[in-house]
Design an enzyme around this catalytic site. Structure first.
Site, PDB file in Angstrom:
ATOM      1  N   LYS A   1       0.825  -1.213   0.000  1.00  0.00           N
ATOM      2  CA  LYS A   1       0.000   0.000   0.000  1.00  0.00           C
ATOM      3  C   LYS A   1       0.854   1.256   0.000  1.00  0.00           C
ATOM      4  O   LYS A   1       0.448   2.280  -0.555  1.00  0.00           O
ATOM      5  CB  LYS A   1      -0.985  -0.005   1.172  1.00  0.00           C
ATOM      6  CG  LYS A   1      -2.078  -1.056   0.979  1.00  0.00           C
ATOM      7  CD  LYS A   1      -3.409  -0.664   1.565  1.00  0.00           C
ATOM      8  CE  LYS A   1      -4.473  -1.668   1.169  1.00  0.00           C
ATOM      9  NZ  LYS A   1      -5.718  -1.552   1.902  1.00  0.00           N
TER      10      LYS A   1
ATOM     11  N   LYS B   1      -6.114 -11.717  -8.652  1.00  0.00           N
ATOM     12  CA  LYS B   1      -7.417 -12.014  -8.036  1.00  0.00           C
ATOM     13  C   LYS B   1      -8.425 -10.894  -8.301  1.00  0.00           C
ATOM     14  O   LYS B   1      -8.047  -9.732  -8.466  1.00  0.00           O
ATOM     15  CB  LYS B   1      -7.263 -12.278  -6.540  1.00  0.00           C
ATOM     16  CG  LYS B   1      -6.990 -11.072  -5.706  1.00  0.00           C
ATOM     17  CD  LYS B   1      -7.172 -11.387  -4.217  1.00  0.00           C
ATOM     18  CE  LYS B   1      -7.179 -10.062  -3.477  1.00  0.00           C
ATOM     19  NZ  LYS B   1      -7.896  -9.960  -2.283  1.00  0.00           N
TER      20      LYS B   1
ATOM     21  N   LYS C   1     -11.640  -5.119  -5.806  1.00  0.00           N
ATOM     22  CA  LYS C   1     -12.390  -3.884  -6.045  1.00  0.00           C
ATOM     23  C   LYS C   1     -11.495  -2.787  -6.601  1.00  0.00           C
ATOM     24  O   LYS C   1     -11.982  -1.813  -7.166  1.00  0.00           O
ATOM     25  CB  LYS C   1     -13.115  -3.436  -4.775  1.00  0.00           C
ATOM     26  CG  LYS C   1     -12.266  -3.353  -3.549  1.00  0.00           C
ATOM     27  CD  LYS C   1     -13.137  -3.430  -2.300  1.00  0.00           C
ATOM     28  CE  LYS C   1     -12.292  -3.692  -1.069  1.00  0.00           C
ATOM     29  NZ  LYS C   1     -13.012  -4.330   0.001  1.00  0.00           N
TER      30      LYS C   1
END
Ligand code: ATP
Ligand code: LTN
Length: 338
Positions: free
Chosen positions: A118, A200, A203
């Protein structure tokens, strides 16, 4: 509470309302959670405090937090049988989170892969909360003396750190926290992106992502465009290594219809992808239709939603308070007289 339910093991998990729920969240997480309340005492929450570690549009965060709750319910999480709440409504999370920060090492936090990922992705906002995220997650779990935490592969490292924090605290002050275990559901669906079957479904990649609230037209379009493979064979065969796109669609089809891979191969024998892809889309449309309709219905009923999250937070807080009081006492904080 009767004796039988008192003895149930505690299950707890949360999802960040950082985007709308998708098919991966449903098949890999929420659908499995819905099958657990007879066996376990279940707590599920919207991890809104975790979500603000990445900058959010306030209006959207507010909308997603309650629509996520509506979707939890529509996916089968009965508020009568599960404790459903918003993390920020139970202030004990933030309080224990601060305390556990003081029992979590800089070195441990530096090793977290989610922090590394992140911070690379949001290089302009590497804030303290992003770094100490796992201490808050440990608080989420330890407040409820959870036995099991159903999470995906990516959260295992955070669960391991939670265990280490609990053990460290217990060693210093005596038995305080239950040491939790990650819980990997039997049907461990791992749904891949429709546009890039190597990563994967997530969102943060709306292109290949099937949202639970997508309209049937949108769903049909996404499945028609799904990436399959470029081989000349063009037959429906389960071969994740050489045909990852087809394997992913078969996994989805199998998860929503209950059919085995050999049944699916037989069904599409000699038919090709032109028939297969729309059929998978159709099956997904039909299985999501009642969920979407129910969620829309619940979203429109603001008073009901408010009642659910109020009762959920009250129930959760009563449990969390007990643990927090114990912690305050153990570490030497003066007991609050009111
Ligand atoms: P992000 O894009 O921020 O990584 P996400 O969409 O991957 O988010 P999470 O909030 O990380 O979703 O995951 C919530 C839950 O849903 C976790 O239990 C996770 O294991 C499960 N989950 C998420 N994506 C998938 C997927 N593609 N297949 C199966 N399970 C998934
Ligand atoms: N970090 C998790 C969300 C989360 C969670 C938790 C999961 C926050 N607190 C406690 C299980 C238990 C995620 O990003 N999926």
């Amino acid at each position: 509470m009767d004796n039988a339910s008192e003895k149930k093991k505690v299950m707890l998990s949360g999802i960040q309302p950082s985007g709308d729920l998708h098919l991966g969240n449903y098949l890999g997480a929420v659908k499995n959670w819905a099958e657990l309340p007879d066996q376990f005492d279940c707590y599920y929450f919207m991890a809104d405090l975790h979500t603000i570690t990445v900058r959010q549009e306030p209006k959207e965060l507010r909308r997603r937090s309650t629509t996520q709750l509506a979707q939890y319910i529509a996916c089968g999480l009965d508020p009568e049988k599960n404790t459903l709440f918003l993390q920020s409504h139970v202030h004990e999370h933030a309080e224990l989170g601060w305390i556990l920060n003081c029992y979590t090492m800089f070195g441990e936090l530096s090793r977290m892969t989610q922090f590394k990922d992140k911070s690379a992705k949001h290089a302009d906002n590497i804030n303290g909360g992003l770094f100490t995220y796992p201490a808050l997650m440990a608080a989420d779990i330890l407040l409820y003396q959870a036995d099991y935490v159903p999470v995906g592969e990516d959260q295992k490292q955070h669960c391991e750190l939670t265990r280490n924090i609990a053990i460290r605290f217990n060693n210093l002050y005596g038995e305080t926290f239950k040491v939790p275990e990650p819980y990997i559901p039997k049907v461990g669906a791992r749904i891949m992106s429709l546009s890039n079957p190597a990563s994967k479904m997530s969102k943060s990649d709306p292109q290949g992502c099937v949202f639970l609230m997508d309209s049937p037209e949108e769903l049909a379009r996404k499945f028609k465009r799904a990436v399959t493979d470029s081989d000349t064979e063009r037959c429906v065969r389960f071969d994740p290594e050489n045909k990852p796109g087809v394997a992913n669609l078969m996994n989805i089809y199998s998860s929503v219809t209950g059919k085995s891979y050999s049944e699916i191969e037989a069904e599409f024998d000699g038919k090709g992808y032109g028939v297969f892809k729309p059929q998978v889309g159709e099956a997904v449309i039909e299985s999501l239709r009642p969920i979407r309709e129910e969620a829309e219905h619940i979203i429109a009923d603001k008073a009901y939603l408010q009642e659910v999250y109020t009762q959920g937070a009250q129930k959760a807080s009563a449990v969390a308070r007990r643990t927090l009081r114990k912690v305050y006492k153990k570490i030497g904080l003066v007991e609050k007289p009111f």
